[in-house]
Design an enzyme around this catalytic site. Structure first.
Site, mmCIF file in Angstrom:
data_model
loop_
_atom_site.group_PDB
_atom_site.id
_atom_site.type_symbol
_atom_site.label_atom_id
_atom_site.label_comp_id
_atom_site.label_asym_id
_atom_site.label_seq_id
_atom_site.Cartn_x
_atom_site.Cartn_y
_atom_site.Cartn_z
ATOM 1 N N LYS A 130 0.677 -1.231 -0.020
ATOM 2 C CA LYS A 130 -0.064 0.013 -0.112
ATOM 3 C C LYS A 130 0.715 1.274 0.130
ATOM 4 O O LYS A 130 0.257 2.294 0.294
ATOM 5 C CB LYS A 130 -0.840 -0.112 1.161
ATOM 6 C CG LYS A 130 -1.913 -1.113 1.526
ATOM 7 C CD LYS A 130 -2.368 -1.857 0.054
ATOM 8 C CE LYS A 130 -3.382 -0.900 -0.631
ATOM 9 N NZ LYS A 130 -3.906 -1.725 -1.831
ATOM 10 N N HIS A 133 6.789 -7.552 -2.303
ATOM 11 C CA HIS A 133 6.457 -6.686 -0.969
ATOM 12 C C HIS A 133 7.620 -7.247 -0.074
ATOM 13 O O HIS A 133 7.605 -6.837 1.043
ATOM 14 C CB HIS A 133 5.122 -6.885 -0.358
ATOM 15 C CG HIS A 133 4.294 -6.411 -1.118
ATOM 16 N ND1 HIS A 133 4.320 -5.025 -1.692
ATOM 17 C CD2 HIS A 133 2.819 -6.501 -1.708
ATOM 18 C CE1 HIS A 133 3.277 -4.492 -2.390
ATOM 19 N NE2 HIS A 133 2.342 -5.600 -2.264
ATOM 20 N N SER A 142 -4.113 2.878 4.518
ATOM 21 C CA SER A 142 -4.651 2.262 3.015
ATOM 22 C C SER A 142 -4.744 1.119 3.280
ATOM 23 O O SER A 142 -5.442 0.088 2.722
ATOM 24 C CB SER A 142 -3.561 2.803 2.329
ATOM 25 O OG SER A 142 -3.595 2.401 1.027
#
Ligand code: A3P
Length: 301
Positions: A53, A115, A145
């Protein structure tokens, strides 16, 4: 490439976090661990690394357009961003693995998303001296988020209520571990690995053109003024929100009635979520964890 995502993960239920080499993870991102660790990077591969995010999709689209916007315009209207820039560690039932998608990318360079905290990155990326673009986002907006993402994405662990989420975030019990370790780990890597461009969501929001220029100079690209203007206009929040190949509306596991993937795209939305007491508690804890004076995030622009 055909990616049937309509089913995507209607069949893949919410799963629990567990400790994986000291980092909270979920099985969708660890099941393919050995294959992912053995991924064979090529010298011209470009890795886009972020905490979830932080603006991954934004930067992915910028890079995709810079490299292929002119030579292969059809790509933008026919392949969703997660097909153009595969998510390396992803391994969802019946959707296939990000590693296989990356292996089969026909492009050069290959754009690949991860990620992973820095210590999980497959070693061939370092051995091949690949270019890496890291995007960081201030912790408060990043958390907000992530909270809304966890609400709408049925593959993520249950977020619970906002207050418990905030405390879980502070404890680092999030998928891909603590935000604090992630941004610091990658920041430290930059000191010894020069092919890493560390950028910030807030800078991108403040002046997209300037940040695209910096990216181009890092990547050795020199788009014409017109090409750059086209990229800039296509990566505006409103354009991306409308772009079905970039807005994840094709992914069945995401419930846009709960929250859209392209949610607000703002710096400072945390102010609509944190109470004064939560903010004080968060700031106090933040100071203890974020000791490097050179790594500064802006919570407003
Ligand atoms: P919000 O939930 O705050 O709106 P990621 O791609 O890493 O999952 O990050 C998603 C976040 O980036 C979402 O934040 C999304 O709206 C925001 N985002 C995506 N494209 C953007 C753009 N063009 N401009 C600003 N924010 C963008």
């Amino acid at each position: 490439m055909s990616l049937d995502s309509s089913f995507l993960m209607k069949s893949a239920p919410r799963v629990e976090l567990f400790d994986f080499h000291g980092v909270s993870m979920i099985s969708y991102f660890t099941d393919n661990w050995d294959n992912v660790q053995n991924f064979q990077a090529r010298p011209d591969d470009i890795l886009i690394a972020t905490y979830p995010k932080a603006g991954t999709t934004w930067v992915s689209l910028i890079l995709d357009l810079l490299y292929f916007g002119k030579t292969d315009p059809e790509r933008q209207t026919s392949i969703p961003i997660y097909g153009r820039v595969p998510f390396l560690e992803m391994d969802f039932p019946s959707f296939g693995s990000g590693k296989d998608l990356a292996d089969n990318l026909p492009t050069s360079p290959r754009l690949i998303k991860t990620h992973f905290p820095v210590q999980f990155v497959p070693k061939s990326f370092w051995e091949q001296n690949c270019k890496i673009v890291y995007v960081g986002r201030n912790a408060k907006d990043n958390m907000v988020s992530y909270f809304h993402f966890d609400r709408m994405n049925m593959c993520q662990p249950e977020p619970g209520d906002w207050n418990s989420y905030l405390h879980r975030f502070m404890e680092g019990k999030m998928v891909f571990g603590p935000w604090y370790d992630h941004v610091n780990g990658w920041w430290k890597k930059k000191q010894t690995y020069s092919n890493l461009h560390y950028m910030f969501y807030e800078d991108l929001a403040e002046d997209t053109g300037r940040e695209i220029d910096k990216l181009c100079s890092f990547l050795g690209l020199s788009p014409s003024v017109e090409e750059k203007e086209i990229v800039e206009s296509k990566v505006q929040f409103d354009s991306m929100k409308k772009d079905d190949m970039a807005n994840y509306s094709t992914v069945g596991a995401m419930d846009f009635k709960i929250s859209p993937f392209m949610r607000k795209g703002k710096v400072g939305d945390w102010r609509n979520h944190f109470t004064v007491a939560q903010n004080e508690e968060f700031d106090e804890d933040y100071k203890k964890k974020m000791k490097d004076p050179l790594l500064q995030f802006r919570t407003d622009i």
